[in-house]
Design a protein around this motif. Structure first.
Motif, short mmCIF file in Angstrom:
data_model
loop_
_atom_site.label_atom_id
_atom_site.label_comp_id
_atom_site.label_asym_id
_atom_site.label_seq_id
_atom_site.Cartn_x
_atom_site.Cartn_y
_atom_site.Cartn_z
N ARG A 298 14.46 -13.95 -34.84
CA ARG A 298 13.54 -14.76 -34.04
C ARG A 298 13.48 -16.18 -34.57
N GLU A 299 13.40 -17.12 -33.62
CA GLU A 299 13.17 -18.51 -33.96
C GLU A 299 11.72 -18.81 -33.59
N GLY A 300 10.82 -18.59 -34.53
CA GLY A 300 9.40 -18.78 -34.25
C GLY A 300 8.73 -17.48 -33.83
N ARG B 267 0.81 -1.21 0.00
CA ARG B 267 0.00 0.00 0.00
C ARG B 267 0.85 1.27 0.00
N ASN B 268 2.11 1.16 0.43
CA ASN B 268 2.92 2.37 0.50
C ASN B 268 3.77 2.57 -0.76
N LEU B 269 3.44 1.86 -1.84
CA LEU B 269 4.15 2.03 -3.10
C LEU B 269 3.23 2.61 -4.16
N ALA B 270 3.78 3.50 -4.97
CA ALA B 270 3.06 4.08 -6.10
C ALA B 270 3.63 3.49 -7.38
N ALA B 271 2.80 3.31 -8.39
CA ALA B 271 3.24 2.64 -9.61
C ALA B 271 2.73 3.36 -10.85
N ILE B 272 3.56 3.32 -11.90
CA ILE B 272 3.20 3.86 -13.21
C ILE B 272 3.38 2.75 -14.23
N LYS B 273 2.32 2.39 -14.93
CA LYS B 273 2.43 1.35 -15.95
C LYS B 273 3.16 1.91 -17.17
N THR B 274 4.21 1.21 -17.60
CA THR B 274 5.00 1.69 -18.73
C THR B 274 4.68 0.97 -20.03
N GLY B 275 3.88 -0.10 -19.97
CA GLY B 275 3.53 -0.82 -21.19
C GLY B 275 3.65 -2.32 -20.98
N ASN B 276 3.74 -3.06 -22.07
CA ASN B 276 3.84 -4.51 -22.03
C ASN B 276 5.20 -4.97 -22.54
N VAL B 277 5.62 -6.15 -22.06
CA VAL B 277 6.89 -6.73 -22.47
C VAL B 277 6.62 -8.07 -23.12
N ALA B 278 7.16 -8.26 -24.32
CA ALA B 278 6.99 -9.51 -25.06
C ALA B 278 8.32 -10.25 -25.13
N TYR B 279 8.24 -11.57 -25.35
CA TYR B 279 9.43 -12.42 -25.40
C TYR B 279 9.35 -13.35 -26.60
N ALA B 280 10.53 -13.74 -27.10
CA ALA B 280 10.61 -14.71 -28.19
C ALA B 280 11.94 -15.43 -28.09
N ALA B 281 12.06 -16.51 -28.84
CA ALA B 281 13.34 -17.22 -28.93
C ALA B 281 14.17 -16.59 -30.04
N TYR B 282 15.48 -16.52 -29.85
CA TYR B 282 16.38 -15.90 -30.83
C TYR B 282 17.60 -16.79 -31.08
N ARG B 283 18.06 -16.73 -32.32
CA ARG B 283 19.33 -17.37 -32.68
C ARG B 283 20.11 -16.41 -33.56
N LEU B 284 21.34 -16.76 -33.83
CA LEU B 284 22.20 -15.93 -34.66
C LEU B 284 21.67 -15.89 -36.09
N ARG B 285 21.59 -14.69 -36.65
CA ARG B 285 21.11 -14.54 -38.03
C ARG B 285 22.03 -15.30 -38.99
N ASN B 286 21.42 -15.98 -39.94
CA ASN B 286 22.14 -16.75 -40.97
C ASN B 286 22.89 -17.96 -40.41
N ALA B 287 22.62 -18.29 -39.15
CA ALA B 287 23.23 -19.49 -38.56
C ALA B 287 22.44 -20.73 -39.02
N PRO B 288 23.03 -21.92 -38.91
CA PRO B 288 22.32 -23.14 -39.32
C PRO B 288 21.01 -23.33 -38.56
N GLN B 289 20.02 -23.87 -39.23
CA GLN B 289 18.72 -24.12 -38.62
C GLN B 289 18.84 -25.09 -37.44
N SER B 290 19.91 -25.89 -37.44
CA SER B 290 20.09 -26.86 -36.36
C SER B 290 20.24 -26.20 -34.99
N LEU B 291 20.57 -24.91 -34.96
CA LEU B 291 20.69 -24.20 -33.68
C LEU B 291 19.35 -24.09 -32.97
N ALA B 292 18.26 -24.26 -33.73
CA ALA B 292 16.94 -24.17 -33.12
C ALA B 292 16.71 -25.27 -32.09
#
Length: 289
Positions: free
Chosen positions: A238-240, A150-175
């Protein structure tokens, strides 16, 4: 008892307020097993039973409630001293606590937060555990949920999304080669997700979230990252699709009594403005291939 450190008492407070080891783990950043062991040690050193342990959590005994009451008095006194210290300093200090990835965004744009014209100083605390503000441990924090205190004030800054990532142009096997933060340090939902969904493909563990991106960039495999980090790095792809169950709102949090202090409000407003300027990236609306 004279040799018991404040960190043990703080951990006791986390367990008492969280109702058990899981709640305390989210606050402290320690594993439930470590916290359970520390509480047994505290009881042995005090010579009193502090908790009634059950499958539903940790309930305080009469001695536990008495210790909790005494610690509240100590916290209030420490908060008063800290407030006095800050008010009497020649230049004020604004303490900001945030996680690895928010820290990277803010530090890389630090001139938007603090400049040579400002008279205040800034202390940055980077950790994955929840920012502690209730008793003025920090002045500003970033959380993945709206605070219940109750003694904290908050400001909503938005939403955060997540995804899987791999190195660009790397082999698909890294998935099929997953990089994760070890279970001891996998506090956040996105860090635990690979253990739940890709456990059989985990090949590398690291103890800090920042190591995920570095290992992905080295071509070691695939890892879950916030979209505002992954989409902003042209070396990654992104991977997917977005992992929708990991999406969450984000809040900038301040102690209610201090939020109108000019230096704190200035830094908070600038942080909110900076984060909202990157709201599309945070929400996963970048332009991934």
């Amino acid at each position: 008892m004279k040799n018991i450190g404040w960190d043990s008492y703080q951990l006791f407070l986390d367990v008492a307020r969280g109702g058990g080891l899981t709640g305390a783990a989210a606050t402290s950043g320690l594993s439930p097993a470590t916290i359970g062991r520390r509480m047994l040690e505290l009881e042995q050193r005090i010579g009193k039973i502090l908790f009634v342990r059950s499958q539903t959590g940790y309930a305080l005994t009469a001695d536990g409630r008495m210790l909790l009451d005494n610690l509240h008095v100590m916290e209030d006194a420490a908060g008063s001293i800290e407030g006095w210290r800050k008010s009497s300093a020649t230049s004020s200090l604004v303490r900001v606590a945030f996680g690895t990835w928010d820290a990277q965004l803010i530090m890389s744009n630090f001139s938007a937060i603090c400049s040579e014209r400002d008279t205040f100083r800034i202390d940055l605390f980077i950790a994955e555990q929840r920012a502690a503000l209730t008793h003025r441990e920090n002045d500003i924090g970033i959380r993945a949920f709206e605070p219940e205190e109750r003694n904290l004030a908050a400001i909503k800054t938005g939403n955060v999304a997540y995804a899987a990532y791999r190195l660009r142009n790397a082999p698909q096997s890294l998935a099929d080669r997953w990089i994760v933060v070890d279970k001891e340090n996998a506090i956040s939902a996105y860090l635990r997700w690979p253990y739940e969904a890709r456990a059989e493909h985990i090949v590398v563990t690291v103890n800090r979230p920042s190591g995920l991106r570095e290992l992905v960039l080295s071509g070691a495999g695939t890892a879950v990252l916030p979209c505002f980090i992954g989409d902003a790095d042209v070396r990654l792809v992104r991977e997917g699709a977005e992992i929708e169950e990991l999406r969450h709102p984000q809040w900038l949090v301040m102690n209610n009594e201090d939020r109108h202090r000019r230096d704190i409000r200035t830094v908070a407003d600038r942080m909110v403005r900076l984060i909202k300027q990157h709201s599309d990236l945070y929400a996963g609306r970048g332009v991934p291939d």
